[in-house]
Design an enzyme around this catalytic site. Structure first.
Site, mmCIF file in Angstrom:
data_model
loop_
_atom_site.group_PDB
_atom_site.id
_atom_site.type_symbol
_atom_site.label_atom_id
_atom_site.label_comp_id
_atom_site.label_asym_id
_atom_site.label_seq_id
_atom_site.Cartn_x
_atom_site.Cartn_y
_atom_site.Cartn_z
ATOM 1 C CG ASP A 185 10.687 7.012 2.317
ATOM 2 O OD1 ASP A 185 11.346 7.386 3.398
ATOM 3 O OD2 ASP A 185 9.648 6.835 1.944
ATOM 4 C CG HIS A 226 9.298 8.656 6.237
ATOM 5 N ND1 HIS A 226 9.347 8.499 4.901
ATOM 6 C CD2 HIS A 226 8.229 9.723 6.617
ATOM 7 C CE1 HIS A 226 8.179 9.189 4.464
ATOM 8 N NE2 HIS A 226 7.664 9.386 5.319
ATOM 9 C CB SER A 411 4.351 9.761 4.200
ATOM 10 O OG SER A 411 5.394 10.773 3.845
#
Length: 497
Positions: A185, A226, A411
């Site tokens: 990520d 994220h 996600s």
């Protein structure tokens, strides 16, 4: 490579981007460096190329992924790259894939356009054609002060954990610290109190150059929340403060494959997969898709290179004992299964990489109403299971640098599945990827296709669900569930699926 859309609560407005923006994350807005240890990294680095070689043009240095015939030696690969006016950054002998740089615009042609691809060159060409200005860099994330992170218990807001039964397992089955999950990520905040004890610094690495770099600055997040959010869904501490992850007892490794502009290029993804295999991670999570053209609905020779390098990396990592979970993307399209390495891909259809690859567990997203989220891609033969991803007003709450925030997207769905697999791996240390996968699918709660999938109320179906209750294109084998007793049944010696 352009991935989908990312989003976060209004508390972090600078991270909101329009649909189609250069965001390599599969979260959705609320509105809709070097191989330092060869024996560990499984790669071979080469020295610099002779930049002044006669006949080599000098321009902006760009990165390429290059495929070779299996069995090609590192020396032979480096020689061919040198001869084409390039420099070898890293060579992965297990899959015969190299990452190279070159300032000569003719490098790809010399190697062969069916063997070399540069995401950087693709983006530059697109900018010239469309006269789109490069995206400005995002502001740096502030450092997390653990003392300022709110300590209130937020578990009542975790509807997603209740949906998959994780709330019932907490305290009884939290996972083993022997299990390391690779979070491929944008980086994990190692100072967040939810994750500070879970982050495995030794197994963390930055992969943006295509070669693993173990320095903390290479794998820590710089502009994106994220990766921290995804890691929190998997392993946030079960300490009665903030949120709790699906498997709070396991460890997570920050494997940074998404750069500060939101791109996840194929060389970074290959590096991340190979690093996870070399470090014997049991499960990895890929909440992104690799593609500079948005979702690839028509294949070309360049897309073939991207498919080949990722297929080889996924197949190798699976054979080495690492199971990869990937988000289905937020493109709301009917996905096409991807061919194995060495096979010609479909000439039409929408291919999401790595989610569409056979050895990957692909995850679609549902909202709090248990219906496929409107943004979630789908596809019979692609989607394996579904999990909570959220919809407008009911996103998934997790950790972000400095605190907590809700995000929606596939996600967020994927790490729920990754967390369940981490629990299964904890209970069965010898289980191979195929056994873990079979158990995951067997424990999933079957979900039939919706009788009426008209989300907009205009009388038209917004997507068509193919299949039956036990297996369909919207939900695969069904809603992922945390087993009451996380165990993997004994079976025959496992092989990669």
């Amino acid at each position: 490579m352009r991935l989908g859309v990312t989003g976060i609560s209004r508390r972090y407005p600078r991270f909101l981007h329009p649909v189609g923006g250069p965001v390599s994350l599969l979260a959705r807005p609320l509105r809709a460096a070097v191989c330092t240890v060869l024996v560990l990294s499984g790669c071979v680095t080469a020295g610099p190329a002779a930049a002044g070689d006669s006949g080599c043009a000098q321009g902006r240095a760009l990165r390429y992924v290059v495929t070779f015939d299996r069995g090609t030696t590192e020396a032979a690969a480096r020689s061919e790259i040198d001869g084409a006016c390039g420099a070898t950054t890293v060579f992965y002998p297990q899959i015969a894939v190299a990452v190279a740089t070159s300032g000569d615009p003719g490098f790809g042609g010399r190697i062969g356009l069916d063997r070399a691809f540069s995401a950087q060159a693709e983006r530059l060409a697109a900018q010239r054609v469309t006269e789109v200005k490069p995206q400005p860099s995002r502001p740096e994330l502030p450092a997390t002060d653990p003392a300022k992170v709110p300590a209130a218990d937020l578990s009542e807001q975790q509807w997603d954990m209740r949906m998959i039964g994780a709330d019932r397992s907490h305290g009884a089955s939290e996972g083993s610290r022997d299990v390391v999950v690779g979070v491929l990520d944008s980086g994990i905040d190692p100072d967040h109190p939810e994750l500070s004890d879970a982050v495995d610094r030794d197994d963390s690495a930055g992969c943006l150059t295509g070669a693993p770099d173990r320095s903390p600055s290479a794998w820590a997040p710089t502009t994106s929340v994220h990766g921290t959010h995804v890691a929190g869904i998997i392993a946030a501490a079960g300490d009665g403060r903030g949120v709790t992850g699906v498997a709070p007892g396991v460890r997570v490794a920050s494997v940074k494959v998404i750069d500060d502009r939101g791109y996840a290029d194929p060389e970074a993804a290959v590096c991340g997969l190979m690093w996870a295999a070399a470090r014997h991670m049991r499960v990895t999570n890929s909440s992104f898709f690799v593609n500079p053209w948005s979702l690839s609905c028509i294949r070309g020779h360049d897309r073939g290179v991207v498919h080949e390098v990722l297929a080889r990396a996924v197949e190798y990592s699976t054979s080495a004992g690492t199971l990869n979970v990937a988000a289905a993307t937020n493109e709301a399209v009917d996905l096409t299964p991807s061919a194995r390495s060495g096979a010609r891909g479909a000439s039409s259809g929408c291919e999401a990489l790595p989610a569409g690859l056979r050895d990957v567990v692909a995850v679609s997203a549902v909202g709090a109403d248990r219906v496929k989220a409107g943004y979630s891609s789908y596809g019979l033969g692609v989607i394996d299971v579904t999990a909570p991803g959220g919809e407008t007003g009911d996103c998934v709450l997790s950790a972000v640098p400095g605190g907590y925030a809700p995000l929606c997207g596939t996600s967020m769905a994927a790490p729920h599945v990754t967390g369940v697999l981490a629990l299964l791996a904890s209970a069965a240390p010898e289980a191979r990827p195929r056994q873990l996968r079979r158990t995951l699918e067997a424990e999933a709660l079957p979900m039939p296709c919706p009788a009426d999938y008209d989300l907009t109320g205009d009388g038209l179906q917004d997507a068509y669900c193919a299949g039956y209750e036990g297996y369909n294109g919207f939900y695969g084998h069904g809603m992922v569930q945390v087993p009451a007793r996380a165990a993997v049944p004994d079976g025959r010696p496992d092989q990669a699926r």
